[in-house]
Design a protein around this motif. Structure first.
Motif, PDB file in Angstrom:
ATOM      1  N   VAL A 261     -98.834  -8.986 -43.939  1.00  7.29           N
ATOM      2  CA  VAL A 261     -97.383  -9.558 -44.502  1.00  7.29           C
ATOM      3  C   VAL A 261     -97.189  -9.090 -42.479  1.00  7.29           C
ATOM      4  CG1 VAL A 261     -95.189  -9.059 -44.810  1.00  7.29           C
ATOM      5  CG2 VAL A 261     -97.077  -8.606 -46.354  1.00  7.29           C
ATOM      6  N   ASN A 262     -96.459 -10.260 -42.228  1.00  3.76           N
ATOM      7  CA  ASN A 262     -96.641  -9.909 -40.579  1.00  3.76           C
ATOM      8  C   ASN A 262     -95.098  -9.818 -40.060  1.00  3.76           C
ATOM      9  OD1 ASN A 262     -95.145 -12.834 -40.209  1.00  3.76           O
ATOM     10  ND2 ASN A 262     -97.038 -13.511 -40.805  1.00  3.76           N
ATOM     11  N   GLU A 266     -88.364 -12.538 -32.336  1.00  2.00           N
ATOM     12  CA  GLU A 266     -87.636 -13.777 -31.502  1.00  2.00           C
ATOM     13  C   GLU A 266     -87.963 -14.724 -31.495  1.00  2.00           C
ATOM     14  OE1 GLU A 266     -84.642 -14.281 -31.243  1.00  2.00           O
ATOM     15  OE2 GLU A 266     -83.623 -12.422 -31.513  1.00  2.00           O
ATOM     16  N   GLY A 267     -89.126 -14.837 -32.962  1.00  2.00           N
ATOM     17  CA  GLY A 267     -90.409 -16.327 -33.274  1.00  2.00           C
ATOM     18  C   GLY A 267     -91.838 -15.538 -33.051  1.00  2.00           C
ATOM     19  N   LYS A 268     -91.620 -14.438 -32.009  1.00  2.00           N
ATOM     20  CA  LYS A 268     -93.312 -13.659 -31.440  1.00  2.00           C
ATOM     21  C   LYS A 268     -94.262 -13.380 -32.420  1.00  2.00           C
ATOM     22  CE  LYS A 268     -95.467 -12.277 -27.488  1.00  2.00           C
ATOM     23  NZ  LYS A 268     -95.508 -11.414 -26.271  1.00  2.00           N
ATOM     24  N   VAL A 269     -95.131 -13.557 -32.906  1.00  2.00           N
ATOM     25  CA  VAL A 269     -95.542 -12.040 -33.686  1.00  2.00           C
ATOM     26  C   VAL A 269     -96.100 -11.097 -33.186  1.00  2.00           C
ATOM     27  CG1 VAL A 269     -97.314 -11.495 -35.642  1.00  2.00           C
ATOM     28  CG2 VAL A 269     -96.514 -14.776 -35.774  1.00  2.00           C
ATOM     29  N   ILE A 270     -95.283  -9.631 -33.546  1.00  2.00           N
ATOM     30  CA  ILE A 270     -95.054  -8.497 -33.033  1.00  2.00           C
ATOM     31  C   ILE A 270     -96.492  -7.527 -34.023  1.00  2.00           C
ATOM     32  CG2 ILE A 270     -93.345  -8.513 -31.410  1.00  2.00           C
ATOM     33  CD1 ILE A 270     -92.092  -6.747 -32.716  1.00  2.00           C
ATOM     34  N   TYR A 300     -85.838 -10.394 -36.296  1.00  2.00           N
ATOM     35  CA  TYR A 300     -86.892 -10.237 -37.066  1.00  2.00           C
ATOM     36  C   TYR A 300     -86.804 -11.059 -37.862  1.00  2.00           C
ATOM     37  CZ  TYR A 300     -87.085  -6.199 -33.577  1.00  2.00           C
ATOM     38  OH  TYR A 300     -87.338  -5.680 -32.054  1.00  2.00           O
ATOM     39  N   ARG A 301     -88.695 -11.644 -38.071  1.00  2.00           N
ATOM     40  CA  ARG A 301     -88.214 -12.056 -39.680  1.00  2.00           C
ATOM     41  C   ARG A 301     -89.806 -11.101 -40.001  1.00  2.00           C
ATOM     42  NH1 ARG A 301     -88.385 -18.288 -40.445  1.00  2.00           N
ATOM     43  NH2 ARG A 301     -86.300 -17.550 -41.051  1.00  2.00           N
ATOM     44  N   PHE A 302     -89.822 -11.282 -41.372  1.00  2.00           N
ATOM     45  CA  PHE A 302     -90.931 -10.774 -41.999  1.00  2.00           C
ATOM     46  C   PHE A 302     -91.342 -11.249 -42.658  1.00  2.00           C
ATOM     47  CE2 PHE A 302     -87.683  -7.474 -40.226  1.00  2.00           C
ATOM     48  CZ  PHE A 302     -88.615  -6.228 -39.800  1.00  2.00           C
ATOM     49  N   ALA A 303     -92.356 -11.963 -42.981  1.00  2.00           N
ATOM     50  CA  ALA A 303     -93.409 -13.074 -43.522  1.00  2.00           C
ATOM     51  C   ALA A 303     -94.067 -12.423 -44.604  1.00  2.00           C
ATOM     52  CB  ALA A 303     -93.399 -13.683 -43.193  1.00  2.00           C
ATOM     53  N   VAL A 304     -94.719 -13.133 -45.996  1.00  2.00           N
ATOM     54  CA  VAL A 304     -95.848 -12.841 -46.389  1.00  2.00           C
ATOM     55  C   VAL A 304     -96.295 -14.358 -46.253  1.00  2.00           C
ATOM     56  CG1 VAL A 304     -97.093 -12.390 -48.397  1.00  2.00           C
ATOM     57  CG2 VAL A 304     -94.656 -11.705 -48.282  1.00  2.00           C
ATOM     58  N   ASN A 305     -98.290 -14.069 -45.591  1.00  2.00           N
ATOM     59  CA  ASN A 305     -98.593 -15.515 -45.278  1.00  2.00           C
ATOM     60  C   ASN A 305     -98.890 -16.046 -47.210  1.00  2.00           C
ATOM     61  OD1 ASN A 305     -98.695 -15.112 -42.953  1.00  2.00           O
ATOM     62  ND2 ASN A 305    -100.930 -14.758 -42.579  1.00  2.00           N
ATOM     63  N   VAL A 306     -97.682 -17.391 -46.312  1.00  2.00           N
ATOM     64  CA  VAL A 306     -97.916 -18.674 -47.432  1.00  2.00           C
ATOM     65  C   VAL A 306     -99.422 -18.947 -48.071  1.00  2.00           C
ATOM     66  CG1 VAL A 306     -97.748 -21.148 -48.641  1.00  2.00           C
ATOM     67  CG2 VAL A 306     -96.157 -19.819 -46.848  1.00  2.00           C
ATOM     68  N   GLN A 307     -99.919 -17.932 -49.603  1.00  4.55           N
ATOM     69  CA  GLN A 307    -101.291 -18.783 -49.819  1.00  4.55           C
ATOM     70  C   GLN A 307    -101.238 -20.246 -50.180  1.00  4.55           C
ATOM     71  OE1 GLN A 307    -102.963 -16.436 -52.982  1.00  4.55           O
ATOM     72  NE2 GLN A 307    -101.333 -14.879 -51.782  1.00  4.55           N
ATOM     73  N   LEU A 311     -95.904 -21.844 -55.138  1.00  4.32           N
ATOM     74  CA  LEU A 311     -94.895 -22.861 -55.757  1.00  4.32           C
ATOM     75  C   LEU A 311     -93.976 -23.192 -55.021  1.00  4.32           C
ATOM     76  CD1 LEU A 311     -94.351 -24.555 -58.148  1.00  4.32           C
ATOM     77  CD2 LEU A 311     -93.612 -22.599 -59.003  1.00  4.32           C
ATOM     78  N   ILE A 312     -93.208 -21.663 -54.363  1.00  8.28           N
ATOM     79  CA  ILE A 312     -92.420 -21.888 -53.109  1.00  8.28           C
ATOM     80  C   ILE A 312     -92.981 -21.343 -52.198  1.00  8.28           C
ATOM     81  CG2 ILE A 312     -89.471 -21.493 -53.339  1.00  8.28           C
ATOM     82  CD1 ILE A 312     -90.084 -20.770 -56.248  1.00  8.28           C
ATOM     83  N   ALA A 313     -92.629 -21.950 -51.582  1.00  4.06           N
ATOM     84  CA  ALA A 313     -92.948 -21.489 -49.852  1.00  4.06           C
ATOM     85  C   ALA A 313     -91.275 -20.692 -48.838  1.00  4.06           C
ATOM     86  CB  ALA A 313     -93.204 -21.959 -48.779  1.00  4.06           C
ATOM     87  N   GLU A 314     -90.095 -21.223 -49.121  1.00  4.14           N
ATOM     88  CA  GLU A 314     -89.110 -20.563 -49.115  1.00  4.14           C
ATOM     89  C   GLU A 314     -88.926 -18.954 -49.015  1.00  4.14           C
ATOM     90  OE1 GLU A 314     -88.827 -25.393 -49.853  1.00  4.14           O
ATOM     91  OE2 GLU A 314     -90.295 -23.321 -50.709  1.00  4.14           O
ATOM     92  N   ASN A 315     -89.635 -18.335 -50.653  1.00  2.00           N
ATOM     93  CA  ASN A 315     -88.732 -16.705 -50.890  1.00  2.00           C
ATOM     94  C   ASN A 315     -90.344 -16.666 -50.134  1.00  2.00           C
ATOM     95  OD1 ASN A 315     -90.723 -17.620 -51.930  1.00  2.00           O
ATOM     96  ND2 ASN A 315     -89.929 -16.886 -54.045  1.00  2.00           N
ATOM     97  N   ASN A 316     -91.157 -17.070 -49.237  1.00  3.89           N
ATOM     98  CA  ASN A 316     -91.949 -15.692 -48.622  1.00  3.89           C
ATOM     99  C   ASN A 316     -91.241 -15.162 -47.979  1.00  3.89           C
ATOM    100  OD1 ASN A 316     -93.367 -17.266 -50.843  1.00  3.89           O
ATOM    101  ND2 ASN A 316     -94.966 -16.379 -49.348  1.00  3.89           N
ATOM    102  N   HIS A 317     -90.320 -14.851 -46.746  1.00  4.96           N
ATOM    103  CA  HIS A 317     -89.141 -14.356 -45.925  1.00  4.96           C
ATOM    104  C   HIS A 317     -88.138 -13.992 -45.811  1.00  4.96           C
ATOM    105  CE1 HIS A 317     -87.321 -17.605 -44.200  1.00  4.96           C
ATOM    106  NE2 HIS A 317     -88.297 -19.186 -44.668  1.00  4.96           N
ATOM    107  N   GLN A 318     -88.277 -13.055 -44.949  1.00  5.91           N
ATOM    108  CA  GLN A 318     -86.588 -12.728 -45.100  1.00  5.91           C
ATOM    109  C   GLN A 318     -85.869 -12.243 -43.296  1.00  5.91           C
ATOM    110  OE1 GLN A 318     -84.875 -10.065 -47.394  1.00  5.91           O
ATOM    111  NE2 GLN A 318     -85.397 -10.498 -49.096  1.00  5.91           N
ATOM    112  N   ASP A 319     -84.602 -11.820 -43.217  1.00  5.87           N
ATOM    113  CA  ASP A 319     -84.745 -12.411 -41.601  1.00  5.87           C
ATOM    114  C   ASP A 319     -83.655 -10.936 -41.752  1.00  5.87           C
ATOM    115  OD1 ASP A 319     -85.479 -14.295 -40.911  1.00  5.87           O
ATOM    116  OD2 ASP A 319     -84.313 -15.494 -40.256  1.00  5.87           O
ATOM    117  N   ALA A 320     -83.900 -10.158 -40.738  1.00  2.38           N
ATOM    118  CA  ALA A 320     -83.388  -8.945 -40.463  1.00  2.38           C
ATOM    119  C   ALA A 320     -82.641  -8.838 -38.850  1.00  2.38           C
ATOM    120  CB  ALA A 320     -83.642  -7.215 -40.978  1.00  2.38           C
TER     121      ALA A 320
END
Length: 433
Positions: A261-262, A266-270, A300-307, A311-320
């Motif tokens: 999880v990362n 603003e697009g840069k992984v911190i 900020y974008r919180f994302a679970v890396n796609v394996q 099946l679905i990659a679009e639900n692996n992230h959410q923005d805040a």
């Protein structure tokens, strides 16, 4: 069981469920009651007058058999019939509502997308459409936010951003209100973003005796999908301070249980971290710490890396969007006695440039040791004298201090500090608390 029922009674059970029982003999209820009393009286009178040697058990059994036979005979003489309502072909409508949101593009129906499977089901030569078209005129709608009439199923795009099932049902029901409408048929994957109660609309349709049939599309559970279900973060934070994000993650049973999880600023992984989670259909909590580097309104974008093979990659992230402020937070710390916690807390915050800890330690009655003050007379009596002075602080820490140290007005100001000013209150406790 249905076959046996149909063998004895000619029709399937569903016919009897939808029909109404009546009698072709046309007798009035009064006559029916008189006949029933007569049958029961005649059967009972026969055995009451009998003076044979039978005991009461035999008499009761024979009486029940005779009464049963007489009631069956009476039922047949009344000529029972089942009245089933039927529809004259092509005189009424059936509205077919098809979900056209983006989730219908998921390819989980034998390698096809949900929208493709629905389009095949609603093809002009498909059995589903042919059977409905024998009795009804079909009106086809696609819906996401609002329903729209379409002529053919291949016009479905699976491009809607939201699924508002309640609005679709109400709009279609009102659109066809002046027409003879027999039923609503909904084809959807069940994803609904409407905030209002769907049961209210269904009650209105039930009052109109308008049935609603739902056809589910797609898999109920994804075994090869990971989803970031929810993200909880503060709305306002300080630049350079450590922030904890509470996440809910769901991982399919056939995926790797170790996930990465990362968080991106603003697009840069911190920040990035790996977690070991259970393979389950239920969401699981994980906590990710990060430190903001920018100021202002930051996305900020919180994302679970796609394996692989997910099946679905679009639900692996959410923005805040979080407000990051560049300022020093002043925190007031009131301690009733010198103790270990006081020194450790000041030492822990000594290098933190985002927090200015203003501390007051009572050394004797009416005497206080103050640190972090801005002017000599600040907090000379141990606690702010006015609401304005207290409201200058962002937070308040109460250590080993008794309630009697504060006046009634000061306790009310502490309550207002939290409820009105929105300040933070931390109570460390201690022997004097």
């Amino acid at each position: 069981m249905d076959t046996l029922f149909e063998f004895f009674f000619k029709y399937k059970p569903v016919v009897f469920e939808k029909g109404d029982l009546s009698f072709a003999a046309g007798l009035s209820p009064v006559v029916l009651v008189v006949l029933l009393i007569g049958v029961l009286g005649a059967g009972s009178f026969t055995y009451l007058r009998s003076r044979g040697s039978l005991n009461w058990k035999w008499r009761s059994g024979l009486l029940a058999l005779r009464l049963g036979a007489l009631l069956v005979l009476l039922f047949c003489l009344l000529q029972p019939v089942i009245v089933v309502p039927s529809i004259v072909p092509q005189t009424s409508y059936v509205a077919v509502l098809v979900d056209d949101s983006r989730s219908m593009a998921i390819r989980d129906v034998d390698g096809r997308s949900r929208a493709e499977s629905v389009a095949q089901l609603l093809a002009p030569d498909a059995p589903f459409v042919a059977h409905l078209g024998e009795k009804f005129k079909l009106r086809l709608y696609r819906f996401s936010r609002q329903p729209e009439v379409v002529t053919e199923a291949h016009r479905l795009t699976a491009g809607g951003s939201r699924t508002n099932l309640l609005s679709a049902v109400e709009s279609v029901a009102n659109d066809l209100k002046g027409l003879p409408l027999s039923a609503l048929v909904i084809l959807s994957d069940g994803s609904d973003h409407s905030t209002m109660d769907l049961a209210r609309a269904l009650q209105s349709l039930r009052a109109r005796k308008l049935p609603v049939y739902v056809v589910g599309v797609g898999s109920e559970e994804f075994e090869t999908d990971a989803e970031l279900v929810r993200v909880n973060v503060p709305r306002r934070i300080l630049k350079g301070s450590s922030v904890t994000a509470d996440l809910l993650v769901r991982v399919g049973r056939r995926l790797n249980r170790r996930i990465a999880v990362n968080v991106s600023e603003e697009g840069k992984v911190i920040a990035s971290q790996e977690f070991e989670v259970r393979a389950s259909s239920e969401p699981q909590p994980v906590r990710l710490d990060f430190t903001p580097t920018l100021t202002g309104m930051v996305r900020y974008r919180f994302a679970v890396n796609v394996q692989p093979n997910e099946l679905i990659a679009e639900n692996n992230h959410q923005d805040a969007v979080i407000e990051v402020r560049q300022e020093v937070a002043r925190v007031l710390y009131i301690e009733g006695e010198p103790r270990w916690e006081y020194g450790k807390l000041r030492h822990a915050l000594a290098e933190d440039q985002q927090v200015n800890l203003v501390s007051v330690v009572r050394t004797a009655r009416g005497k206080f040791y103050r640190q972090g003050i801005e002017k000599p007379d600040e907090l000379i009596e141990g606690f702010p004298k006015s609401r304005e002075e207290l409201f200058r602080y962002e937070g308040l820490i109460l250590g080993s201090i008794e309630a009697g140290f504060f006046s009634f007005d000061q306790l009310k100001e502490i309550e207002a500090f939290v409820s009105e000013r929105g300040g933070g209150l931390l109570m460390l406790g201690g022997d004097r608390s």
